[in-house]
Each structure stands twice: as C-alpha cells, then as structure tokens.
Design an enzyme around this catalytic site. Structure first.
Site, PDB file in Angstrom:
ATOM      1  CG  HIS A 219      46.898  16.673  10.411  1.00 46.14           C
ATOM      2  ND1 HIS A 219      47.281  16.046  11.757  1.00 46.14           N
ATOM      3  CD2 HIS A 219      46.633  18.227  10.707  1.00 46.14           C
ATOM      4  CE1 HIS A 219      47.299  17.276  12.394  1.00 46.14           C
ATOM      5  NE2 HIS A 219      47.048  18.397  11.834  1.00 46.14           N
ATOM      6  CG  HIS A 258      54.151  10.752  14.354  1.00 47.68           C
ATOM      7  ND1 HIS A 258      55.070  11.795  14.211  1.00 47.68           N
ATOM      8  CD2 HIS A 258      52.846  11.249  14.497  1.00 47.68           C
ATOM      9  CE1 HIS A 258      54.144  13.038  14.819  1.00 47.68           C
ATOM     10  NE2 HIS A 258      52.870  12.645  14.803  1.00 47.68           N
ATOM     11  CG  ASP A 310      44.637   9.864  14.340  1.00 54.38           C
ATOM     12  OD1 ASP A 310      44.012  10.495  14.928  1.00 54.38           O
ATOM     13  OD2 ASP A 310      45.383  10.345  13.494  1.00 54.38           O
TER      14      ASP A 310
HETATM   15  N1  ACO Z   1      51.403   2.698   5.618  1.00 52.80           N
HETATM   16  C1  ACO Z   1      52.511   2.242   4.851  1.00 52.80           C
HETATM   17  N2  ACO Z   1      53.531   2.859   4.765  1.00 52.80           N
HETATM   18  C2  ACO Z   1      53.713   3.847   5.339  1.00 52.80           C
HETATM   19  C3  ACO Z   1      52.760   4.264   5.905  1.00 52.80           C
HETATM   20  C4  ACO Z   1      51.602   3.778   6.223  1.00 52.80           C
HETATM   21  N3  ACO Z   1      50.771   4.561   7.388  1.00 52.80           N
HETATM   22  N4  ACO Z   1      53.410   5.554   6.824  1.00 52.80           N
HETATM   23  C5  ACO Z   1      54.553   5.717   6.232  1.00 52.80           C
HETATM   24  N5  ACO Z   1      54.854   4.532   5.004  1.00 52.80           N
HETATM   25  C6  ACO Z   1      56.028   4.534   4.509  1.00 52.80           C
HETATM   26  C7  ACO Z   1      55.656   5.336   3.119  1.00 52.80           C
HETATM   27  O1  ACO Z   1      55.199   4.694   2.234  1.00 52.80           O
HETATM   28  C8  ACO Z   1      57.375   5.733   2.899  1.00 52.80           C
HETATM   29  O2  ACO Z   1      57.857   4.433   2.253  1.00 52.80           O
HETATM   30  P1  ACO Z   1      59.104   4.695   1.154  1.00 52.80           P
HETATM   31  O3  ACO Z   1      60.043   5.305   1.591  1.00 52.80           O
HETATM   32  O4  ACO Z   1      59.149   3.115   0.572  1.00 52.80           O
HETATM   33  O5  ACO Z   1      58.221   5.378  -0.005  1.00 52.80           O
HETATM   34  C9  ACO Z   1      58.109   5.701   4.176  1.00 52.80           C
HETATM   35  O6  ACO Z   1      57.178   4.895   5.224  1.00 52.80           O
HETATM   36  C10 ACO Z   1      58.001   7.338   4.868  1.00 52.80           C
HETATM   37  O7  ACO Z   1      56.680   7.686   4.604  1.00 52.80           O
HETATM   38  P2  ACO Z   1      56.227   9.098   4.436  1.00 52.80           P
HETATM   39  O8  ACO Z   1      54.760   9.244   4.085  1.00 52.80           O
HETATM   40  O9  ACO Z   1      57.181   9.821   3.434  1.00 52.80           O
HETATM   41  O10 ACO Z   1      56.525   9.682   5.881  1.00 52.80           O
HETATM   42  P3  ACO Z   1      55.963  11.067   6.336  1.00 52.80           P
HETATM   43  O11 ACO Z   1      57.009  11.424   7.738  1.00 52.80           O
HETATM   44  O12 ACO Z   1      56.065  12.183   5.415  1.00 52.80           O
HETATM   45  O13 ACO Z   1      54.566  10.800   6.714  1.00 52.80           O
HETATM   46  C11 ACO Z   1      52.586  10.302   7.628  1.00 52.80           C
HETATM   47  C12 ACO Z   1      53.964  10.791   7.965  1.00 52.80           C
HETATM   48  C13 ACO Z   1      51.789  11.537   6.641  1.00 52.80           C
HETATM   49  C14 ACO Z   1      51.792  10.459   9.000  1.00 52.80           C
HETATM   50  C15 ACO Z   1      52.539   8.836   7.122  1.00 52.80           C
HETATM   51  O14 ACO Z   1      53.090   8.009   8.263  1.00 52.80           O
HETATM   52  C16 ACO Z   1      51.018   8.569   6.806  1.00 52.80           C
HETATM   53  O15 ACO Z   1      50.579   8.949   5.577  1.00 52.80           O
HETATM   54  N6  ACO Z   1      50.223   7.725   7.606  1.00 52.80           N
HETATM   55  C17 ACO Z   1      49.092   7.341   7.479  1.00 52.80           C
HETATM   56  C18 ACO Z   1      48.098   8.504   7.615  1.00 52.80           C
HETATM   57  C19 ACO Z   1      48.077   8.823   9.306  1.00 52.80           C
HETATM   58  O16 ACO Z   1      47.944   7.802  10.161  1.00 52.80           O
HETATM   59  N7  ACO Z   1      48.056  10.013   9.812  1.00 52.80           N
HETATM   60  C20 ACO Z   1      48.071  10.284  11.004  1.00 52.80           C
HETATM   61  C21 ACO Z   1      49.126  10.999  11.574  1.00 52.80           C
HETATM   62  S1  ACO Z   1      49.037  11.360  13.474  1.00 52.80           S
HETATM   63  C22 ACO Z   1      48.102  12.457  13.566  1.00 52.80           C
HETATM   64  O17 ACO Z   1      47.737  13.593  12.820  1.00 52.80           O
HETATM   65  C23 ACO Z   1      47.297  12.603  15.041  1.00 52.80           C
END
Ligand code: ACO
Length: 375
Positions: A219, A258, A310
């Site tokens: 987050h 996201h 971010d």
């Molecule tokens: N890098 C690589 N792969 C990713 C990323 C990433 N940043 N984000 C998602 N994926 C992939 C996951 O590995 C997953 O792949 P799979 O289906 O093969 O297992 C798929 O995309 C779905 O990802 P989830 O994490 O399940 O999606 P969710 O909606 O739960 O996650 C989240 C959203 C937590 C923001 C995720 O994209 C993440 O961890 N990003 C990195 C952290 C980040 O940048 N957070 C900031 C959010 S915005 C904010 O707070 C202002």
C-alpha cells in the site's frame, strides 16, 4: 426446523466486494477517478490542496469565505506541542518514520488541547504535516522544523521536508501529487479507518490505525520501494533485463499493478507528464525519466500491468529533494483528509463492521494435562 444459513463467502482480499455506500470518491477500472463527483484531472488542473480537502471533507467546493476560513483553521492548528515531539524522540534514530508519526498521533490522542472539541479532526489533519516532515529528524535527535507562516498546506509541507525554497512549478507539481494522494475510495488504510470508526473509537485511534495499514509495501510503502527499485536500474538499456529477472524470480515490481485500475491509473498518467516537464525545465534529471519510461514499457510488454500513482510520484519526490524514507509520510500527510471524511461518513451511518469467518481448524479435541502431552 429451519436450516441456519452459513456466512456469505466473499473472494479473498474482498476483491470486487462493495462493503459500503460512499459519496466521497470512486475509482473505476476504466481509469476514471472522481472526488465528490469531480474528475481528478479537473481538480488537478484547477484546484488547490485546501479546496480539494474542503471538497473531500464537506461534499461541496468552498466559497471564497469558506475556503479562507478553512485554510486559516488548518494553519492555526498546524503547530505540534513539544511534548508530542518528546515522545517521538524517545523512539530513537532507528525508528521507522511511519511508526514515529503513528506514535505522535497516539500521543496527540491524549494530550492534544483540541482532543475534546469539535475541531479535533482538523487538528489531526493539520498536525499530520509537521509529524510527517519531522518523522525522521525528531527520533534522530534533530530539532523539529515548524510550519512556515503565510504558506499554504502544500508549500509549508514541502519546505519542512526539504528546507529549501522550491520553484513555483515544483510547488505546483507537489500540490498536484498531494491532491492525488488525498483520497481513493475503499483502499486498505481507509477500510481500516472505517473499521475503527465503526466501533465509535475517536479519530486519533482511527488515524493511527490508518497509518499502521498504510505502512506496508503493498500500500503506502510502495512509493519508497518503487524509488529504491528505480535507483537500481542505471539506464533505460538495463530495463529489459531488470524486468525479466525480477519477474523470473517471482518478485513484484513496486509501483505496478492496482486492484481497480487494470489499463491505467489516471494519477500515474498525470504524474508522468509532470515528471517529464520537471526534467525538461531542470535541463536534466540524471536519466530518471528515461528509466521510468523504459521499465514501464517492458512491464507492459511482458505482463500488461500498468504503473500506479506511487511509481511516478516517487521520482517526482526524488527530484524535489525529499529523502526516500519520507515518501510514505508525505502520502499520510495528505491521505489523512480522506480518512477523516470516511470516519465521518462511517459514524453518520454507522453499523459496527464485524464480519464472520469460516472455521477450517480441528474440532472435538480432548484436553490432556501438560505432562501427558506427546510432542
Ligand atoms: N509486479 C509483478 N506482478 C504483479 C504486480 C507487480 N507489481 N502486481 C500484480 N502482479 C501480478 C501478480 O503476481 C498476479 O499474477 P498471477 O495471477 O500470475 O499470480 C496478478 O498480477 C494479480 O496480482 P494480485 O497481487 O493478486 O492483484 P491485487 O489486485 O491483489 O494486487 C497490488 C494489487 C497489491 C497493488 C499489486 O498489484 C502489487 O502488489 N503491486 C506492487 C505494490 C504496489 O505498487 N502497491 C501500490 C498500490 S497503489 C497505492 O497504494 C497508491
């Protein structure tokens, strides 16, 4: 006998589940974001931080008189009592800045002179700025920097963070980024705040819980993690190898992805434009814009995952001269306004948030005294 219905099962992480009605903001998968009905691009182009905060809190844009009075209230409450800084100083130099702010907000809950008055929420919103700016300095034993008189919220915060006079354009960009960080419907920290509000705990308790939730790298912590990642990529030519090896190791690239935005994050798009313009106006940025664009391109090529706010806020903060460990505190200094809007909305239409769970552990075990237990 009627059979008792079991609890409703929802997807993991509550993905796609609406847990509340809200009039405050809405993000959508088509890349749109509105605060109280106003598109984010419109606010970014035309509004000040204070106008946007008033809108988010009150549901309408202020008149001139309302805006002046709101800005004066915030400025008047922005000073933090030395006793609060003493509590933060006791944490020592190794303290995580978000822990330091959280400790400061907790202390305010007991010693803020405004804590029993209707103005206590504005006191938290306003003081969060100085708590954030000093969240590293004070635990490290340095003197706190104080909000500057006659400066708006964004300008004062930037000045406390960097101790330098920013250009007008830099101040404008920083204010836009703060507007983007202010509010984002049912994100993890806002949900946390609403859970605490639903118990009718006070707003100091809710804000400290929001900070705890914001700390994590999935987050609020992502802006710092994104910058640390970008600094590892020395040139645009290294982007492909970097993305390939990170993905192959099963790691996430910070600042990408996201829960709502799957095509693009409108805030990231605008920040990308601001970053490019900052780099052009400075006559150079050490190559950071080129690296950002290259990593973004490789990530889209490989995973079809777009950057989030971010990812492009972080290099803007970097060029503004803000220390990386203060990026999440900056997020907090702005998001607290959204948290307070949600606190009020929750309390006004309250129902205790108390979900159920599905027990999948063992049952019917027999207690044996300690001497008779097998390993
Ligand atoms: N890098 C690589 N792969 C990713 C990323 C990433 N940043 N984000 C998602 N994926 C992939 C996951 O590995 C997953 O792949 P799979 O289906 O093969 O297992 C798929 O995309 C779905 O990802 P989830 O994490 O399940 O999606 P969710 O909606 O739960 O996650 C989240 C959203 C937590 C923001 C995720 O994209 C993440 O961890 N990003 C990195 C952290 C980040 O940048 N957070 C900031 C959010 S915005 C904010 O707070 C202002």
């Amino acid at each position: 006998m009627t059979e008792q219905a079991g609890p409703v099962r929802v997807p993991r992480g509550l993905a796609g589940v609406s847990v509340s009605d809200t009039r405050i903001s809405k993000s959508s998968s088509d890349g749109s974001l509105v605060y109280r009905g106003y598109p984010i691009a419109e606010l970014a182009a035309k509004a000040t931080f204070e106008e946007t905060a008033y809108l988010v809190l009150n549901g309408k844009l202020p008149t001139r008189g309302e805006l002046d009075s709101f800005a004066a209230t915030l400025a008047g409450l922005s000073g933090v009592d030395g006793k609060v800084f003493e509590v933060m100083r006791a944490l020592g130099p190794g303290a995580h800045p978000i822990d330091a702010i959280r400790t400061g907000v907790s202390a305010l809950g007991s010693i803020d002179p405004a804590r029993s008055s209707p103005g206590r929420q504005h006191s938290i919103e306003s003081k969060m700025s100085a708590l954030a700016a000093n969240s590293r300095r004070v635990p490290a034993g340095e003197e706190p920097r104080r909000p500057g008189e006659g400066r708006g919220f964004a300008e004062s915060l930037l000045q406390m963070l960097t101790a330098r006079e920013a250009t007008e354009f830099e101040r404008w960009v920083f204010e836009r980024v703060l507007i983007f960080y202010m509010e984002h419907d049912m994100n993890a920290s806002t949900f946390t705040v609403r859970v605490v509000a639903s118990t009718l705990a006070d707003p100091y308790a809710a804000a400290s819980a929001g900070l705890a939730s914001l700390k994590g790298p999935l987050h609020g912590g992502a802006n710092e993690a994104a910058m640390e990642m970008l600094l590892q990529v020395k040139s645009p030519g290294d982007a492909k190898d970097f993305v390939d090896s990170t993905v192959k190791q099963g790691k996430k690239l910070m600042g990408f992805g996201h829960r709502v935005y799957k095509e693009f994050d409108p805030r990231a798009r605008l920040c990308k434009q601001y970053l490019r313009e900052m780099a052009e106006r400075r006559g150079g940025d050490g190559g950071i814009y080129g690296v950002c664009e290259a990593v973004e391109g490789e990530m889209w090529e490989r995973k079809r995952i777009p950057p989030n706010l971010d990812y492009y806020a972080a290099p803007i903060f970097y060029l503004l001269g803000i220390e990386v460990p203060l990026y999440t505190p900056v997020f907090a200094a702005s998001r607290v306004f959204g948290w307070m809007a949600h606190y009020n909305e929750q309390v006004e239409e309250n129902k205790l948030i108390r979900p159920d769970s599905t027990y999948i552990g063992p049952t019917g075990l027999t207690y044996r005294p300690i001497g008779e237990r097998q390993r």
